[in-house]
Structures are given as C-alpha cells and as structure tokens.
Motif scaffolding. Structure first.
Motif, PDB file in Angstrom:
ATOM      1  N   LYS A   1      18.112  -7.961  -0.011  1.00  0.00           N
ATOM      2  CA  LYS A   1      18.924  -7.846  -1.220  1.00  0.00           C
ATOM      3  C   LYS A   1      18.056  -7.274  -2.330  1.00  0.00           C
ATOM      4  O   LYS A   1      16.823  -7.357  -2.260  1.00  0.00           O
ATOM      5  CB  LYS A   1      19.488  -9.215  -1.609  1.00  0.00           C
ATOM      6  CG  LYS A   1      20.531  -9.743  -0.630  1.00  0.00           C
ATOM      7  CD  LYS A   1      21.184 -11.027  -1.119  1.00  0.00           C
ATOM      8  CE  LYS A   1      22.270 -11.486  -0.157  1.00  0.00           C
ATOM      9  NZ  LYS A   1      22.964 -12.713  -0.633  1.00  0.00           N
ATOM     10  N   PRO A   2      18.664  -6.662  -3.364  1.00  0.00           N
ATOM     11  CA  PRO A   2      17.866  -6.027  -4.431  1.00  0.00           C
ATOM     12  C   PRO A   2      16.818  -6.949  -5.052  1.00  0.00           C
ATOM     13  O   PRO A   2      15.742  -6.491  -5.432  1.00  0.00           O
ATOM     14  CB  PRO A   2      18.932  -5.623  -5.464  1.00  0.00           C
ATOM     15  CG  PRO A   2      20.154  -5.393  -4.641  1.00  0.00           C
ATOM     16  CD  PRO A   2      20.107  -6.415  -3.550  1.00  0.00           C
ATOM     17  N   LYS A   3      17.101  -8.239  -5.133  1.00  0.00           N
ATOM     18  CA  LYS A   3      16.139  -9.167  -5.731  1.00  0.00           C
ATOM     19  C   LYS A   3      14.882  -9.319  -4.869  1.00  0.00           C
ATOM     20  O   LYS A   3      13.857  -9.836  -5.328  1.00  0.00           O
ATOM     21  CB  LYS A   3      16.786 -10.536  -5.946  1.00  0.00           C
ATOM     22  CG  LYS A   3      17.183 -11.272  -4.665  1.00  0.00           C
ATOM     23  CD  LYS A   3      17.845 -12.600  -4.974  1.00  0.00           C
ATOM     24  CE  LYS A   3      18.281 -13.335  -3.698  1.00  0.00           C
ATOM     25  NZ  LYS A   3      17.172 -13.718  -2.844  1.00  0.00           N
ATOM     26  N   ASP A   4      14.953  -8.858  -3.623  1.00  0.00           N
ATOM     27  CA  ASP A   4      13.816  -8.970  -2.710  1.00  0.00           C
ATOM     28  C   ASP A   4      12.918  -7.741  -2.736  1.00  0.00           C
ATOM     29  O   ASP A   4      12.140  -7.514  -1.809  1.00  0.00           O
ATOM     30  CB  ASP A   4      14.313  -9.154  -1.265  1.00  0.00           C
ATOM     31  CG  ASP A   4      15.200 -10.365  -1.087  1.00  0.00           C
ATOM     32  OD1 ASP A   4      14.925 -11.391  -1.733  1.00  0.00           O
ATOM     33  OD2 ASP A   4      16.168 -10.285  -0.310  1.00  0.00           O
ATOM     34  N   VAL A   5      12.983  -6.940  -3.786  1.00  0.00           N
ATOM     35  CA  VAL A   5      12.343  -5.626  -3.777  1.00  0.00           C
ATOM     36  C   VAL A   5      10.836  -5.700  -3.519  1.00  0.00           C
ATOM     37  O   VAL A   5      10.283  -4.859  -2.803  1.00  0.00           O
ATOM     38  CB  VAL A   5      12.657  -4.852  -5.083  1.00  0.00           C
ATOM     39  CG1 VAL A   5      12.023  -5.523  -6.293  1.00  0.00           C
ATOM     40  CG2 VAL A   5      12.217  -3.407  -4.975  1.00  0.00           C
ATOM     41  N   SER A   6      10.137  -6.699  -4.070  1.00  0.00           N
ATOM     42  CA  SER A   6       8.692  -6.802  -3.849  1.00  0.00           C
ATOM     43  C   SER A   6       8.391  -7.178  -2.395  1.00  0.00           C
ATOM     44  O   SER A   6       7.441  -6.669  -1.784  1.00  0.00           O
ATOM     45  CB  SER A   6       8.064  -7.804  -4.818  1.00  0.00           C
ATOM     46  OG  SER A   6       8.645  -9.087  -4.651  1.00  0.00           O
ATOM     47  N   LEU A   7       9.199  -8.081  -1.826  1.00  0.00           N
ATOM     48  CA  LEU A   7       9.045  -8.444  -0.415  1.00  0.00           C
ATOM     49  C   LEU A   7       9.381  -7.252   0.481  1.00  0.00           C
ATOM     50  O   LEU A   7       8.716  -6.992   1.488  1.00  0.00           O
ATOM     51  CB  LEU A   7       9.958  -9.621  -0.078  1.00  0.00           C
ATOM     52  CG  LEU A   7       9.535 -10.995  -0.585  1.00  0.00           C
ATOM     53  CD1 LEU A   7      10.695 -11.971  -0.518  1.00  0.00           C
ATOM     54  CD2 LEU A   7       8.346 -11.524   0.222  1.00  0.00           C
ATOM     55  N   TRP A   8      10.416  -6.547   0.085  1.00  0.00           N
ATOM     56  CA  TRP A   8      10.861  -5.359   0.798  1.00  0.00           C
ATOM     57  C   TRP A   8       9.705  -4.372   0.945  1.00  0.00           C
ATOM     58  O   TRP A   8       9.420  -3.871   2.036  1.00  0.00           O
ATOM     59  CB  TRP A   8      11.992  -4.751  -0.015  1.00  0.00           C
ATOM     60  CG  TRP A   8      12.811  -3.683   0.617  1.00  0.00           C
ATOM     61  CD1 TRP A   8      12.492  -2.908   1.692  1.00  0.00           C
ATOM     62  CD2 TRP A   8      14.104  -3.273   0.194  1.00  0.00           C
ATOM     63  NE1 TRP A   8      13.504  -2.032   1.956  1.00  0.00           N
ATOM     64  CE2 TRP A   8      14.509  -2.230   1.050  1.00  0.00           C
ATOM     65  CE3 TRP A   8      14.961  -3.654  -0.827  1.00  0.00           C
ATOM     66  CZ2 TRP A   8      15.732  -1.575   0.907  1.00  0.00           C
ATOM     67  CZ3 TRP A   8      16.180  -3.003  -0.960  1.00  0.00           C
ATOM     68  CH2 TRP A   8      16.569  -1.987  -0.103  1.00  0.00           C
ATOM     69  N   ALA A   9       9.006  -4.128  -0.162  1.00  0.00           N
ATOM     70  CA  ALA A   9       7.880  -3.187  -0.161  1.00  0.00           C
ATOM     71  C   ALA A   9       6.760  -3.688   0.753  1.00  0.00           C
ATOM     72  O   ALA A   9       6.172  -2.913   1.523  1.00  0.00           O
ATOM     73  CB  ALA A   9       7.362  -3.006  -1.580  1.00  0.00           C
ATOM     74  N   ALA A  10       6.463  -4.992   0.677  1.00  0.00           N
ATOM     75  CA  ALA A  10       5.380  -5.558   1.482  1.00  0.00           C
ATOM     76  C   ALA A  10       5.688  -5.467   2.974  1.00  0.00           C
ATOM     77  O   ALA A  10       4.817  -5.118   3.786  1.00  0.00           O
ATOM     78  CB  ALA A  10       5.137  -7.008   1.079  1.00  0.00           C
ATOM     79  N   VAL A  11       6.927  -5.771   3.355  1.00  0.00           N
ATOM     80  CA  VAL A  11       7.320  -5.715   4.765  1.00  0.00           C
ATOM     81  C   VAL A  11       7.246  -4.282   5.279  1.00  0.00           C
ATOM     82  O   VAL A  11       6.781  -4.021   6.396  1.00  0.00           O
ATOM     83  CB  VAL A  11       8.746  -6.291   4.950  1.00  0.00           C
ATOM     84  CG1 VAL A  11       9.277  -5.992   6.345  1.00  0.00           C
ATOM     85  CG2 VAL A  11       8.742  -7.797   4.713  1.00  0.00           C
ATOM     86  N   ARG A  12       7.684  -3.345   4.457  1.00  0.00           N
ATOM     87  CA  ARG A  12       7.660  -1.936   4.863  1.00  0.00           C
ATOM     88  C   ARG A  12       6.226  -1.438   5.048  1.00  0.00           C
ATOM     89  O   ARG A  12       5.950  -0.619   5.931  1.00  0.00           O
ATOM     90  CB  ARG A  12       8.378  -1.073   3.824  1.00  0.00           C
ATOM     91  CG  ARG A  12       8.637   0.350   4.299  1.00  0.00           C
ATOM     92  CD  ARG A  12       9.294   1.190   3.236  1.00  0.00           C
ATOM     93  NE  ARG A  12       8.398   1.430   2.101  1.00  0.00           N
ATOM     94  CZ  ARG A  12       8.602   2.367   1.169  1.00  0.00           C
ATOM     95  NH1 ARG A  12       9.690   3.125   1.238  1.00  0.00           N
ATOM     96  NH2 ARG A  12       7.773   2.526   0.173  1.00  0.00           N
ATOM     97  N   GLU A  13       5.313  -1.941   4.229  1.00  0.00           N
ATOM     98  CA  GLU A  13       3.924  -1.478   4.264  1.00  0.00           C
ATOM     99  C   GLU A  13       3.080  -2.219   5.300  1.00  0.00           C
ATOM    100  O   GLU A  13       1.932  -1.830   5.544  1.00  0.00           O
ATOM    101  CB  GLU A  13       3.285  -1.654   2.878  1.00  0.00           C
ATOM    102  CG  GLU A  13       3.886  -0.753   1.817  1.00  0.00           C
ATOM    103  CD  GLU A  13       3.486  -1.172   0.405  1.00  0.00           C
ATOM    104  OE1 GLU A  13       2.664  -2.115   0.277  1.00  0.00           O
ATOM    105  OE2 GLU A  13       3.997  -0.572  -0.548  1.00  0.00           O
TER     106      GLU A  13
END
Length: 318
Positions: free
Chosen positions: A76-88
C-alpha cells in the motif's frame, strides 16, 4: 400499536443478525462436512543433504535451473519505504518479482489492484499471476513488505516437492476447525494449488469475495477457506530438527526470546539454519539482513553446498 411496531423491528433485527451469523460460520466451516476423506494436518520437512549428494552433478544442475519462483508482494502507498527496501534486497533473488498495490503509485512500478481490501488484493494478484505466468513458473510465493525471504532456502526446501501436487505451505496456525498459513511468514502455492484456486475464484458460494457479514476474516484465513473447498490443506514447513522455516517474527525478536528462555543455548534456541522467512522488519533491518545473509563472508571458509541455485538471467542480485 407503537409497542407492536417496536417488537416487530426488534424481531427483524435479531433475525437478520442470526442469519448473518449463520452465513459467516458457514464460510468458516466450509468443506468440513462434505470432504471425500479426512485430511490430517502434517508437517513438511526440507530434504537431507545426504539425499542431495546421491543425485548426479548433471541432475543437480538441471534441478537448479528448473526451480522457478514467482514472488508476489502486496503493498500500500503507506509502505513506500518498505517497498523500496524489499525491491533493493531479497526480491532480486526471485526468478521474477512483482508488486501489487492498492492504488497507482508513481514512485515505484506496480500493478494497481484498485482496492485497499487485502483479501480482494490477494485474490486479484493470484488471478493475475496464474493467468499470465502459469506456463512459466511452478511455485508462487506471496509476502508482505515487512517480510524478508531467502529464496535459495525456499528452493532448497521445495527441492523434492512435486509442483503438480497441491502444496499450500508456510507457517500454519489453527483457528477453530480451520488451519491456515499465516501471511506474516509468507505463503507458498504450487502451480496445482494455483489451478484449483483459480477455478474457484468465480464461485462465490465456495470462495466469497467478502467474509463474514458481522466481522471481517483476515485474507490468509479467507484463502484457506477457498483452498479447503478445492481439497488443498495448509502444511507447516520445518527443517530436519522440527524448527519452523517460515517465521512470523524478526531475527532480533527470536534472539531476544532465546536469551530469556534459553540463555545457554541462544543460537540453538533461536532459529533454523535453513530459515526461509522472517517478518516484522524495518527498511534498515532489511539491509542488515541482506548484508548478513548474502554479503558477509569468513575468509578461508568454503561452503560445500550440494546444490547451487543460479540467479535469474540479467539479475543484479548479490
């Protein structure tokens, strides 16, 4: 007259509540009364290294190439920092990883599910994955952005499992008559389970889009309800010592608990050496895990692994 109207309204309300309760309970207990046979919950274990060594080197190389895991991450949009970490970090080790979001987000590439209901997101993501990739991948791994996964350990665990059989595994929890795999630790479905799930998604009597009318059922329980109708049952994944390999907590929390409960056996009392997932991580903890799992090496120490899983072509994984 007023008293009679009041009594009538109370009766209607009580009747509606009772019907809703029966409907909700019916969804939760789906499949229990009309199963062809009694399924006993059992525990699945990783293969022994000795068994792998019996396989010829050519066969091992073929096995390493044939295991293809498609990763689904619900965000979800609120997870943007986690989103970036998982992708990296760990998703680079999936053969393919895609993010499914509740709405369109310009910052990261994702597939818009156009709903913030987690069960609807999960249903749509599974349908999308099956429709598009059923001929390309034989295992499907779903996780939240707070989860860190070691995909090579997942592939090793699945090594002797036949994806043409209906596997549904991870960290199991029992809730009443229902056993389900917790989404906190990640959910693994074989291609056969995906086929069976896809065949039920359009049948609301067996796989409803909404759970109970009184209170919502979590998305991982909803999935178990649908799969139970298809004859697919939750199975707990463990190592050869019986330790869970799909974990719903972080490494730090496990170590803290082990120091309290087993002060003389902190390492042995903590986690499996073949752990597949940990959950509840912050973005910084994701990068620390990546360093510890993939980058830190002891000079002069050689790992004699019986099998090597090669990274996807063009991957920039560690």
């Amino acid at each position: 007259m007023l008293s009679e109207s009041s009594s009538f309204l109370k009766g209607v309300m009580l009747g509606s509540i009772f019907c809703a309760l029966i409907t909700m309970l019916g969804h939760v207990r789906i499949g229990h009364g009309n199963r062809m046979h009694q399924h006993e919950h059992h525990h699945l274990q990783a293969p022994n290294k000795e068994d792998i060594l019996k396989i010829s080197e050519d066969e091992r190389m073929e096995l390493s190439k044939s295991f293809r895991v498609y990763c689904i991450i619900l965000v979800k949009p609120k997870d943007v920092s986690l989103w970036a970490a998982v992708r990296e970090t760990w998703t680079k080790h999936c053969d393919k990883a895609e993010f499914f979001s509740s709405e369109n987000v310009k910052v990261f590439e994702s597939i818009n599910m156009e709903t913030d209901d987690m069960w609807l997101m999960m249903r749509k993501a599974y349908k999308y994955a099956f429709d598009k990739y059923r001929d390309q991948y034989n295992w499907f791994f779903l996780a939240r952005p707070t989860t860190f996964a070691i995909i090579e350990n997942l592939k090793y665990f699945l090594l002797k499992k036949d994806p043409s059989q209906p596997f549904y595994l991870g960290h199991t929890i029992k809730s009443g008559d229902l056993e389900y795999v917790s989404v906190e630790g990640g959910i693994v479905l074989s291609i056969e389970s995906m086929k069976r799930l896809n065949s039920l998604l359009g049948i609301p009597e067996k796989c409803p889009e909404q759970g109970g009318m009184i209170w919502k059922i979590s998305e991982d329980k909803q999935l178990a309800v649908c799969l139970k109708y298809a004859g697919v049952f939750a199975e707990n994944a463990e190592d050869s010592e019986g330790k869970d390999v799909f974990n719903t907590k972080s490494v730090g929390l496990f170590i803290k608990e082990a120091m309290t409960n087993h002060p003389n056996l902190v390492v042995e009392g903590c986690c499996s050496d073949m752990a597949v997932t940990f959950n509840g991580l912050t973005p910084n903890q994701m990068h620390v895990m990546m360093y510890g799992v993939y980058r830190l090496r002891a000079f002069g120490h050689i790992f004699h692994d019986a099998l090597v899983f090669l990274p996807p072509n063009g991957s920039d994984n560690d």
